[in-house]
Design a protein around this motif. Structure first.
Motif, PDB file in Angstrom:
ATOM      1  N   GLY A 268      16.150   2.879   2.869  1.00  0.00           N
ATOM      2  CA  GLY A 268      15.865   2.913   1.440  1.00  0.00           C
ATOM      3  C   GLY A 268      14.664   2.070   1.062  1.00  0.00           C
ATOM      4  N   LEU A 269      14.419   1.012   1.820  1.00  0.00           N
ATOM      5  CA  LEU A 269      13.271   0.155   1.550  1.00  0.00           C
ATOM      6  C   LEU A 269      11.996   0.657   2.214  1.00  0.00           C
ATOM      7  CD1 LEU A 269      14.876  -3.387   1.973  1.00  0.00           C
ATOM      8  CD2 LEU A 269      13.952  -2.415  -0.131  1.00  0.00           C
ATOM      9  N   GLY A 270      12.127   1.649   3.055  1.00  0.00           N
ATOM     10  CA  GLY A 270      10.959   2.106   3.799  1.00  0.00           C
ATOM     11  C   GLY A 270      10.606   1.165   4.930  1.00  0.00           C
ATOM     12  N   TRP A 271      11.619   0.550   5.535  1.00  0.00           N
ATOM     13  CA  TRP A 271      11.394  -0.347   6.666  1.00  0.00           C
ATOM     14  C   TRP A 271      11.050   0.464   7.903  1.00  0.00           C
ATOM     15  CZ3 TRP A 271      15.707  -3.039   9.899  1.00  0.00           C
ATOM     16  CH2 TRP A 271      15.130  -3.987  10.757  1.00  0.00           C
ATOM     17  N   ASP A 272      10.058  -0.030   8.634  1.00  0.00           N
ATOM     18  CA  ASP A 272       9.663   0.673   9.850  1.00  0.00           C
ATOM     19  C   ASP A 272      10.536   0.313  11.048  1.00  0.00           C
ATOM     20  OD1 ASP A 272       8.834  -1.862  10.602  1.00  0.00           O
ATOM     21  OD2 ASP A 272       6.686  -1.419  10.498  1.00  0.00           O
ATOM     22  N   GLY A 273      11.520  -0.572  10.850  1.00  0.00           N
ATOM     23  CA  GLY A 273      12.440  -0.931  11.924  1.00  0.00           C
ATOM     24  C   GLY A 273      11.893  -1.970  12.886  1.00  0.00           C
ATOM     25  N   ALA A 274      10.696  -2.474  12.621  1.00  0.00           N
ATOM     26  CA  ALA A 274      10.082  -3.440  13.532  1.00  0.00           C
ATOM     27  C   ALA A 274      10.211  -4.849  12.939  1.00  0.00           C
ATOM     28  CB  ALA A 274       8.635  -3.065  13.797  1.00  0.00           C
ATOM     29  N   THR A 275       9.167  -5.340  12.308  1.00  0.00           N
ATOM     30  CA  THR A 275       9.168  -6.710  11.801  1.00  0.00           C
ATOM     31  C   THR A 275      10.195  -6.906  10.686  1.00  0.00           C
ATOM     32  OG1 THR A 275       6.825  -6.979  12.312  1.00  0.00           O
ATOM     33  CG2 THR A 275       7.763  -8.500  10.716  1.00  0.00           C
ATOM     34  N   LEU A 276      10.997  -7.967  10.833  1.00  0.00           N
ATOM     35  CA  LEU A 276      11.870  -8.447   9.758  1.00  0.00           C
ATOM     36  C   LEU A 276      11.736  -9.970   9.753  1.00  0.00           C
ATOM     37  CD1 LEU A 276      13.956  -8.168   7.524  1.00  0.00           C
ATOM     38  CD2 LEU A 276      15.755  -8.086   9.252  1.00  0.00           C
TER      39      LEU A 276
ATOM     40  N   ASP B  54       0.851  -1.192   0.000  1.00  0.00           N
ATOM     41  CA  ASP B  54       0.000   0.000   0.000  1.00  0.00           C
ATOM     42  C   ASP B  54       0.883   1.237   0.000  1.00  0.00           C
ATOM     43  OD1 ASP B  54       0.780   0.539   2.758  1.00  0.00           O
ATOM     44  OD2 ASP B  54      -0.623  -1.037   3.346  1.00  0.00           O
ATOM     45  N   ALA B  55       0.248   2.414   0.098  1.00  0.00           N
ATOM     46  CA  ALA B  55       0.982   3.668  -0.038  1.00  0.00           C
ATOM     47  C   ALA B  55       1.545   4.188   1.280  1.00  0.00           C
ATOM     48  CB  ALA B  55       0.063   4.721  -0.650  1.00  0.00           C
ATOM     49  N   ALA B  56       1.477   3.418   2.341  1.00  0.00           N
ATOM     50  CA  ALA B  56       2.032   3.865   3.621  1.00  0.00           C
ATOM     51  C   ALA B  56       3.526   4.167   3.477  1.00  0.00           C
ATOM     52  CB  ALA B  56       1.812   2.805   4.693  1.00  0.00           C
ATOM     53  N   PRO B  57       4.047   5.140   4.237  1.00  0.00           N
ATOM     54  CA  PRO B  57       5.453   5.525   4.079  1.00  0.00           C
ATOM     55  C   PRO B  57       6.449   4.495   4.610  1.00  0.00           C
ATOM     56  CG  PRO B  57       4.432   6.751   5.869  1.00  0.00           C
ATOM     57  CD  PRO B  57       3.325   6.020   5.189  1.00  0.00           C
ATOM     58  N   ALA B  58       6.013   3.605   5.492  1.00  0.00           N
ATOM     59  CA  ALA B  58       6.921   2.616   6.075  1.00  0.00           C
ATOM     60  C   ALA B  58       6.165   1.308   6.320  1.00  0.00           C
ATOM     61  CB  ALA B  58       7.514   3.130   7.387  1.00  0.00           C
TER      62      ALA B  58
ATOM     63  N   ARG C 171      20.555  -9.450   5.373  1.00  0.00           N
ATOM     64  CA  ARG C 171      21.430  -8.425   5.962  1.00  0.00           C
ATOM     65  C   ARG C 171      21.315  -7.105   5.196  1.00  0.00           C
ATOM     66  NH1 ARG C 171      25.122 -10.482   9.936  1.00  0.00           N
ATOM     67  NH2 ARG C 171      25.555  -8.247  10.141  1.00  0.00           N
ATOM     68  N   TRP C 172      21.216  -7.189   3.866  1.00  0.00           N
ATOM     69  CA  TRP C 172      21.045  -5.971   3.060  1.00  0.00           C
ATOM     70  C   TRP C 172      19.739  -5.279   3.398  1.00  0.00           C
ATOM     71  CZ3 TRP C 172      17.026  -5.535  -0.578  1.00  0.00           C
ATOM     72  CH2 TRP C 172      17.053  -4.380  -1.367  1.00  0.00           C
ATOM     73  N   ALA C 173      18.669  -6.045   3.548  1.00  0.00           N
ATOM     74  CA  ALA C 173      17.369  -5.451   3.848  1.00  0.00           C
ATOM     75  C   ALA C 173      17.403  -4.701   5.168  1.00  0.00           C
ATOM     76  CB  ALA C 173      16.290  -6.536   3.882  1.00  0.00           C
ATOM     77  N   ALA C 174      18.061  -5.285   6.156  1.00  0.00           N
ATOM     78  CA  ALA C 174      18.163  -4.608   7.446  1.00  0.00           C
ATOM     79  C   ALA C 174      19.082  -3.392   7.357  1.00  0.00           C
ATOM     80  CB  ALA C 174      18.682  -5.578   8.500  1.00  0.00           C
ATOM     81  N   GLY C 175      20.174  -3.530   6.607  1.00  0.00           N
ATOM     82  CA  GLY C 175      21.117  -2.420   6.514  1.00  0.00           C
ATOM     83  C   GLY C 175      20.615  -1.289   5.649  1.00  0.00           C
TER      84      GLY C 175
ATOM     85  N   ARG D 195      -0.105  -8.817   0.165  1.00  0.00           N
ATOM     86  CA  ARG D 195      -1.511  -8.404   0.301  1.00  0.00           C
ATOM     87  C   ARG D 195      -2.074  -8.815   1.657  1.00  0.00           C
ATOM     88  NH1 ARG D 195      -5.303  -6.930  -4.297  1.00  0.00           N
ATOM     89  NH2 ARG D 195      -6.635  -8.508  -3.348  1.00  0.00           N
ATOM     90  N   GLU D 196      -1.763 -10.025   2.089  1.00  0.00           N
ATOM     91  CA  GLU D 196      -2.388 -10.548   3.300  1.00  0.00           C
ATOM     92  C   GLU D 196      -1.736 -10.009   4.564  1.00  0.00           C
ATOM     93  OE1 GLU D 196      -5.563 -11.923   4.625  1.00  0.00           O
ATOM     94  OE2 GLU D 196      -5.153 -12.682   2.608  1.00  0.00           O
ATOM     95  N   THR D 197      -0.411  -9.876   4.573  1.00  0.00           N
ATOM     96  CA  THR D 197       0.289  -9.478   5.799  1.00  0.00           C
ATOM     97  C   THR D 197       0.430  -7.970   5.944  1.00  0.00           C
ATOM     98  OG1 THR D 197       2.518  -9.516   4.823  1.00  0.00           O
ATOM     99  CG2 THR D 197       1.650 -11.600   5.701  1.00  0.00           C
ATOM    100  N   GLY D 198       0.358  -7.229   4.826  1.00  0.00           N
ATOM    101  CA  GLY D 198       0.610  -5.794   4.886  1.00  0.00           C
ATOM    102  C   GLY D 198       2.084  -5.455   5.008  1.00  0.00           C
ATOM    103  N   LEU D 199       2.953  -6.445   4.863  1.00  0.00           N
ATOM    104  CA  LEU D 199       4.392  -6.215   4.917  1.00  0.00           C
ATOM    105  C   LEU D 199       4.940  -6.007   3.512  1.00  0.00           C
ATOM    106  CD1 LEU D 199       5.468  -9.024   7.427  1.00  0.00           C
ATOM    107  CD2 LEU D 199       4.946  -6.627   7.947  1.00  0.00           C
ATOM    108  N   LYS D 200       6.041  -5.302   3.442  1.00  0.00           N
ATOM    109  CA  LYS D 200       6.764  -5.191   2.172  1.00  0.00           C
ATOM    110  C   LYS D 200       7.553  -6.471   1.998  1.00  0.00           C
ATOM    111  CE  LYS D 200       8.265  -1.280   0.637  1.00  0.00           C
ATOM    112  NZ  LYS D 200       8.998  -0.033   0.292  1.00  0.00           N
ATOM    113  N   VAL D 201       7.352  -7.153   0.891  1.00  0.00           N
ATOM    114  CA  VAL D 201       7.976  -8.451   0.643  1.00  0.00           C
ATOM    115  C   VAL D 201       9.166  -8.268  -0.300  1.00  0.00           C
ATOM    116  CG1 VAL D 201       7.643 -10.739  -0.367  1.00  0.00           C
ATOM    117  CG2 VAL D 201       5.846  -9.726   1.072  1.00  0.00           C
ATOM    118  N   VAL D 202      10.291  -8.836   0.092  1.00  0.00           N
ATOM    119  CA  VAL D 202      11.497  -8.856  -0.745  1.00  0.00           C
ATOM    120  C   VAL D 202      11.735 -10.302  -1.149  1.00  0.00           C
ATOM    121  CG1 VAL D 202      13.959  -8.343  -0.883  1.00  0.00           C
ATOM    122  CG2 VAL D 202      12.453  -6.880   0.506  1.00  0.00           C
TER     123      VAL D 202
END
Length: 307
Positions: free
Chosen positions: A139-147, A67-71, A131-135, A100-107
């Motif tokens: 840039g990915l718009g990670w909210d810093g919570a769920t990984l 979705d269009a959420a910032p993070a 490790r790249w996704a966390a680092g 779609r189901e989890t609302g998470l950004k999937v890599v």
């Protein structure tokens, strides 16, 4: 419960496998030919092909933004295919459903395949992308919570091994692991698990096919005694992230997945094992259009949200 009638119908209509040795190129081409065009795929807010710059090289990834959420929280998805099949395209529908189901950004990880790439190339790619996704979270718009890390079949093998590598490295950012009918013990001695005998034939994946299908990986240096190859052989499972392990009633690999869940619990890990009745190996990939099996994505959502 008997095999789901729709699954049984599809399996009965499949042509007999060709005689002779397996041909990776032909099998891959056959899989790719079954992928629907983009216009016919499940809609997602944004889908982007990108490159993960890892410590061991560049890895192609496909990023699904729900979705269009910032993070967003992140889910790194690792496709199955006996370590030599599968691609970003063939498992695109799973990644879309997860987003779609989890609302998470999937890599989704386009890791290197056997036999062209010897062990541990594919595993190294998967761990490198986590490790790249966390680092590169900003840039990915990670909210810093769920990984979360998720994978189906051999992708589940890699997902389990990635969490072990992370623990050993002191990398504590992985919050969840989701393993769909994982292959956790690449020692295919039929005396090891009852499900290898009970579900040996007639349910899609057959016990007699496990050794030849996994030979491309094992012949490239993957030792079944190595816990990074067979995660169930890891002696100490303490400290691994909470796990959801989804198994299928009529899967030769059912019992090793369920045993792994029991061993995680014994080690103090929050682990949930969920067996899907009437299902065979690969049902998340091939039969999630059936409501009772689409539920695996809903269960994943609830697990990741702590419900």
């Amino acid at each position: 419960m008997a095999l789901h009638p729709k699954i049984a119908e599809v399996l009965a209509a499949l042509p007999a496998p060709p005689d002779g040795p397996l041909d990776p190129a032909a099998l891959r081409a056959g899989e790719e030919a079954q992928v629907p065009p983009p216009a016919e795929r499940l809609p997602v807010h944004a889908v982007e092909d990108a490159t993960a710059r890892t410590a061991h090289g560049d890895v192609p990834v496909r990023i699904y933004t729900p979705d269009a959420a910032p993070a967003h929280g992140l889910l790194v998805y690792i496709h199955g295919g006996a370590f030599f099949l599968g691609s970003l395209n063939t498992h695109d529908h799973i990644a879309r459903s997860l987003a779609r189901e989890t609302g998470l950004k999937v890599v989704s990880v386009g890791y290197r395949l056997a036999p062209e790439n010897a062990f541990p190339a594919g595993l190294t790619d998967c761990y490198g992308v986590v490790r790249w996704a966390a680092g590169d979270g900003a840039g990915l718009g990670w909210d810093g919570a769920t990984l979360a890390v998720a994978g189906d079949s051999s992708g589940g093998t890699y997902a389990a091994a990635v969490t072990a590598l992370a623990r050993d490295d002191g990398f504590d950012r992985i919050t969840h692991q989701v393993l769909y009918y994982p292959s956790l013990d690449l020692d295919f001695d039929t005396g090891r698990y009852a499900s290898l005998r009970e579900n040996a034939a007639g349910y899609g994946l057959e016990t007699a096919g496990l050794a030849p299908f996994n030979a491309f990986y094992l012949d490239g240096g993957a030792d079944p005694a190595d816990p990074l190859v067979s995660p169930i052989k890891r002696a100490d499972l303490a400290g691994l992230p909470p796990a959801l392990i989804v198994t299928a009633e009529h899967d030769p690999l059912r019992d090793e997945g369920e045993l792994y869940g029991a061993r995680l619990k014994e080690a103090g890990v929050d682990a949930t094992v969920s067996r899907y009745a009437g299902a065979g190996h690969g049902f998340v990939q091939h039969f999630s259009w059936l409501p009772e099996y689409h539920r695996a994505f809903e269960e994943t959502r609830d697990f990741l949200k702590g419900r």
